[in-house]
Design an enzyme around this catalytic site. Structure first.
Site, short mmCIF file in Angstrom:
data_model
loop_
_atom_site.label_atom_id
_atom_site.label_comp_id
_atom_site.label_asym_id
_atom_site.label_seq_id
_atom_site.Cartn_x
_atom_site.Cartn_y
_atom_site.Cartn_z
N THR A 10 30.21 38.73 45.30
CA THR A 10 30.26 39.87 46.21
C THR A 10 30.84 39.44 47.55
O THR A 10 30.16 39.45 48.59
CB THR A 10 28.86 40.48 46.38
OG1 THR A 10 28.30 40.74 45.09
CG2 THR A 10 28.91 41.80 47.14
N GLY A 11 32.11 39.00 47.52
CA GLY A 11 32.84 38.72 48.75
C GLY A 11 33.66 39.93 49.12
O GLY A 11 33.23 41.07 48.96
N ALA A 12 34.88 39.70 49.60
CA ALA A 12 35.72 40.81 50.02
C ALA A 12 36.09 41.73 48.85
O ALA A 12 35.93 42.95 48.92
CB ALA A 12 36.98 40.27 50.69
N GLY A 14 34.88 41.77 45.50
CA GLY A 14 33.73 42.32 44.79
C GLY A 14 32.96 43.31 45.63
O GLY A 14 32.50 44.35 45.13
N ASN A 105 43.67 36.38 41.34
CA ASN A 105 45.10 36.11 41.40
C ASN A 105 45.46 34.93 40.50
O ASN A 105 44.61 34.11 40.16
CB ASN A 105 45.52 35.80 42.83
CG ASN A 105 45.50 37.02 43.73
OD1 ASN A 105 45.84 38.12 43.30
ND2 ASN A 105 45.10 36.83 44.98
N LYS A 194 52.69 40.12 39.86
CA LYS A 194 51.86 39.98 41.06
C LYS A 194 52.19 38.68 41.79
O LYS A 194 52.12 38.60 43.02
CB LYS A 194 50.38 40.00 40.65
CG LYS A 194 49.42 39.90 41.83
CD LYS A 194 49.13 41.26 42.43
CE LYS A 194 48.26 41.16 43.68
NZ LYS A 194 46.95 40.56 43.44
N ASN A 198 52.36 36.98 45.65
CA ASN A 198 51.32 36.00 45.99
C ASN A 198 51.87 34.60 46.25
O ASN A 198 51.37 33.90 47.14
CB ASN A 198 50.29 35.93 44.86
CG ASN A 198 49.22 37.00 44.99
OD1 ASN A 198 48.83 37.36 46.09
ND2 ASN A 198 48.78 37.53 43.87
N ASN A 202 50.94 33.81 50.20
CA ASN A 202 49.71 33.01 50.30
C ASN A 202 50.02 31.62 50.82
O ASN A 202 49.40 31.14 51.77
CB ASN A 202 49.03 32.93 48.92
CG ASN A 202 48.04 34.06 48.69
OD1 ASN A 202 46.95 34.06 49.24
ND2 ASN A 202 48.45 35.03 47.89
N SER A 264 44.48 35.91 51.32
CA SER A 264 43.20 35.28 51.00
C SER A 264 43.27 33.76 51.11
O SER A 264 42.30 33.11 51.52
CB SER A 264 42.76 35.68 49.59
OG SER A 264 43.73 35.28 48.62
#
Length: 315
Positions: A10-12, A14, A105, A194, A198, A202, A264
């Protein structure tokens, strides 16, 4: 049909999708580690430039997976660097025939996890198109987008029709929360597509210590972004995946229109967490190499990031 949804990580990512699904009326349960005390006490807060200020309180929050009820869908928002450790948690939280959606990712992120899960679990990949980060425990900042494209990886559904039905069920969950979601017929091709965004943004955000706006405004870094994108397309083609014509121009234009964004990997670097170099760089480089294609610019970026990551972890 009342489906129970579990959030693993449950970070950004989730936190965002779990909160949105819960506010849409779904039965959502959150597994947390270090953030459990803050979320259990204060709930989840989302500061969104798209949806406004939203909150969820109380939260079905758990520090122990054994206390979670069996879930029909499990959304995995944790980093790929912890996938092997997540397998026992997923297995314990999954109902019979559960669908596990990796919101991660990179390339082939499902492969390692598949071997560690029971056969009855369906494994899917989710491609998140979103600008979001965690500001503090239980507080999520959302700048733009939010769609999720879904593809089936493996499981007991052998027929194409059965697999499509599962993917459509997942897409319908997100659409019920007013989020765009599409079924992807070829998960590996979708992951390569994707990576076109990325891989350059990133890595360059860490290497150049810059957000997307500064990278796009400088002619040298903008040209490098385009060159890295072209190499991703070449790697995908070598592996048998033809990406859409004009994708480089479309992604550059889309990034120009975005608010300034720190990807991220930049946040992982700044907080001294391990970078997701295996899934985002090593896996596509190896896949292209097996297909007879070298990707020298991506290889150079990967090697520079390995140096930076090793030094950052040693501090």
């Amino acid at each position: 049909m009342n489906l129970r949804i579990g959030i693993i990580g449950t970070g950004a990512i989730g936190g965002f999708y779990g909160l949105m699904l819960a506010r849409a009326g779904h039965d959502v349960h959150f597994l947390l580690r270090s953030e459990f005390p803050a979320v259990a006490q204060n709930g989840l807060r989302l500061n969104s430039q798209v949806h406004g200020a939203l909150s969820l309180s109380p939260v079905n929050a758990y520090a122990d997976v054994a206390k979670m009820p069996p879930c029909d869908w499990l959304l995995v928002g944790a980093k790929t660097t912890s996938n092997a450790d997540l397998a026992p948690l997923i297995t314990q939280a999954a109902a019979k025939g559960a669908k596990v959606l990796l919101l991660q990712n990179g390339l082939a992120v499902e492969d390692e996890l598949r071997a560690l899960l029971p056969e009855h679990i369906h494994l899917l990949g989710g491609l998140c198109f979103i600008c979001v980060h965690r500001a503090e425990p239980g507080v999520i900042e959302h700048q733009a987008f939010g769609g999720v494209n879904i593809g089936y990886h493996s499981g007991s559904a052998q027929e194409a029709e059965a697999r499509q039905a599962i993917v459509e069920e997942g897409a319908a969950l997100f659409r019920s929360a007013s989020l765009d979601s599409n079924a992807m017929p070829n998960l590996e091709q979708a992951r390569w597509q994707k990576l076109v965004w990325n891989i350059p943004y990133n890595g360059l955000s860490v290497l150049l210590d810059s957000g997307t706006r500064a990278i796009m405004d400088n002619p040298d870094s903008r040209a490098l972004v385009a060159e890295l994108m072209e190499e991703v397309i070449a790697g995908a083609a070598a592996c048998g995946h033809s990406l859409p014509q004009g994708i480089v121009g479309a992604m550059l234009s889309s990034t120009d229109a975005m608010p300034d964004y720190l990807p991220s990997m930049y946040h992982d670097f700044s907080q001294r967490r391990p970078l997701e170099l295996g899934a985002i760089y090593a896996a596509p480089l190896e896949a292209a190499r097996r297909a007879g294609r070298e990707l020298p610019k991506i290889e150079a970026l990967y090697r520079a990031l390995r140096f930076i990551d090793a030094r950052n972890q040693a501090r």
